[in-house]
Each structure stands twice: as structure tokens, then as C-alpha cells.
Scaffold this active site. Structure first.
Site, PDB file in Angstrom:
ATOM      1  N   SER A  22       0.836  -1.202   0.000  1.00 12.32           N
ATOM      2  CA  SER A  22       0.000   0.000   0.000  1.00 12.32           C
ATOM      3  C   SER A  22       0.868   1.248   0.000  1.00 12.32           C
ATOM      4  O   SER A  22       2.089   1.185   0.192  1.00 12.32           O
ATOM      5  CB  SER A  22      -0.921   0.023   1.231  1.00 12.32           C
ATOM      6  N   TYR A 160       8.111   9.657  16.671  1.00 17.30           N
ATOM      7  CA  TYR A 160       8.105   9.353  15.239  1.00 17.30           C
ATOM      8  C   TYR A 160       9.184  10.158  14.529  1.00 17.30           C
ATOM      9  O   TYR A 160       9.952   9.623  13.713  1.00 17.30           O
ATOM     10  CB  TYR A 160       6.726   9.662  14.661  1.00 17.30           C
TER      11      TYR A 160
END
Length: 269
Positions: A22, A160
Site C-alpha cells: 500500500s 516518530y
């Protein structure tokens, strides 16, 4: 005279894309396949990665494998199987990432470990597994997926961002180590791209529009726009580029905040 069209031609190349099920990984796999590479598509989602490989195979050449980007054993097996089947790896791309959006003081150690294990340690494992055979064969191009968050931040993205900044530094380090062996190592730094990872943000129109306004184009990017940048870095057209993180962010990191204020007028003809 240099044949510039040929520089982008990947015919005969063996390309591995981890995360091909994806998003940016899928777009990268399609781009590499469209330019002629045989694409070894890998993802932990078997159904999704099979679909990607079958789409590429309609006009090109591809295969698929189930691989967990957070598993060192899986990554090593992917490299081993590819080398066993094809004898070499010319291009290796990895894109899987996890973001748990929380303030640092609210993060649990388990959440920290999840993000770092996939994003940063997964990148390390990938570089090690595919970098070693490339150094041995004397050529190859590695492309990792960093993020504009490696250089710009907002609350809730500290962990992150740290993982993505780590990738940006890691590719510099490995570029220095592998360059003498003819191996190039680069990364892309996507901005706001419409993918499965960012889907929750798209559902909130106010956030979606605010993020769009931070780019000079006032829009989100498409995965294909990152995939084409990956294909460029993978190709001989980027033969003198290594240790670089290429921003694919619609100008987000080039400006200070949203591009409001004076409006440029078109020059008279």
C-alpha cells in the site's frame, strides 16, 4: 552524447520493495516496474502485496513475498530468497512505518519500542541485509523512507520524528561506508501524502485543509509523486547522488509556516 532516456531505464534490474502492499511502497513498486525492473514485492499483508505484484505483472514483471518489516529474520530471509532466485539485487527500497501520535510524557516504553523497532531498527536491518550483498557485487542503490518530520516537528510527533531523523543520519553513515563499493544510499522525505497511515487526518477536514495550506501548492501529495522520486534515486540518473534525503513535501520545509501574505503576480510576457 549522453543518452538521458536510458539513464532512467531499469530494464533487467532486480528491485526489492518492502512495504509494497500500500501507499508509498506500492507506488514505488509500480514506478520501478513501469521503468522495466523485475519487482520483488514484499509486505506483511499477503493479500495486498499479491495484488500489487499482479498489477505490475500485467505489463511488467513481479513476484511477491510475505515479509514483516519489524522482523529481522523476515528481512534476512527476503534478502536470501531474492539472491538465491536472481543472483543479485540492484535496487532495494523500504517504506514501512508506524506513528503513535502522543505527547512524549504520555508514551509508554512499549509504544516507544514499537515505533523504533519498525521505523529505525527496521531500517538498520534492511540496510544490513541488502547492503552487504550489494557491496559484494560492487553496485546497487538503496532507498529508505524518512519524513519531513526529520527536520520539522509538531506536538505529538516527537518519537516518530526522532525515528525518521535517525534514518536520515543512518543513510549518510552507510553512504560513507558503502560508496567505495559502488553502492548508493539515499532516502526520500515525504510531506503530507495521502496514504493509509495518514487516513485518520484526512477524515478531519479542518486538519486536512490546514496541512494542505502549509505547502506552496495548497494540497496534499499523492503516493505516486513519492514513488517517482524513489525511482529516480534508484536509477542511474541519480548516479552521483548518495547520502541524501530528498524532500518530497510540496515546499513545506522550504518556507516558514503557511504561504500567506504577499501574492506573486505573473510576469508580463
Amino acid at each position: 552524447m549522453q543518452n538521458y532516456r536510458q539513464l532512467f531505464d531499469l530494464t533487467g534490474k532486480i528491485a526489492v520493495v518492502l512495504g509494497a502492499g500500500s501507499g508509498i511502497g506500492q507506488a514505488s513498486a509500480h514506478a520501478l516496474g513501469a521503468l522495466g525492473a523485475h519487482v520483488v514485492c514484499a509486505d506483511r499483508d499477503a493479500q495486498a502485496v499479491q495484488a500489487t505484484a499482479e498489477q505490475i505483472a500485467l505489463s511488467g514483471s513481479a513476484e511477491w513475498h510475505t515479509t514483516d518489516g519489524a522482523s529481522g529474520a523476515d528481512i534476512a530471509e527476503l534478502a536470501s530468497r531474492t539472491l538465491s532466485a536472481h543472483g543479485r539485487v540492484d535496487i532495494a527500497v523500504t517504506t514501512p512505518a508506524l506513528n503513535i501520535r502522543k505527547l512524549i510524557v504520555d508514551y509508554t516504553e512499549d509504544e516507544f519500542d514499537q515505533v523504533m523497532n519498525l521505523n529505525l531498527k527496521g531500517a538498520f536491518r534492511f540496510l544490513r541485509a541488502f547492503g552487504a550483498p550489494m557491496m559484494k557485487q560492487g553496485s546497487g542503490s538503496l532507498v529508505l523512507c524518512s519524513s519531513m518530520r526529520a527536520v520539522t516537528i509538531e506536538p505529538g510527533l516527537g518519537i516518530y520524528a526522532a525515528s525518521k531523523a535517525g534514518i536520515a543520519q543512518m543513510i549518510k553513515g552507510f553512504a560513507a561506508e558503502a560508496g567505495a563499493y559502488g553502492v548508493r544510499v539515499n532516502a526520500v522525505m515525504p510531506g503530507v501524502i495521502e496514504t493509509r497511515l495518514t487516513a485518520p487526518l484526512k477524515e478531519r477536514r479542518d486538519i486536512y485543509d490546514t496541512y494542505a495550506s502549509h505547502t506552496v501548492f495548497n494540497r496534499w501529495g499523492q503516493a505516486s509523486e513519492v514513488g517517482s522520486a524513489v525511482a529516480f534515486l534508484a536509477s542511474d540518473a541519480a548516479s552521483y547522488i548518495t547520502g541524501t534525503s530528498l524532500a518530497v513535501d510540496g515546499g513545506w520545509t522550504a518556507i516558514d509556516g503557511a504561504p500567506t501574505g504577499l501574492t506573486a503576480t505573473r510576469p508580463s510576457e
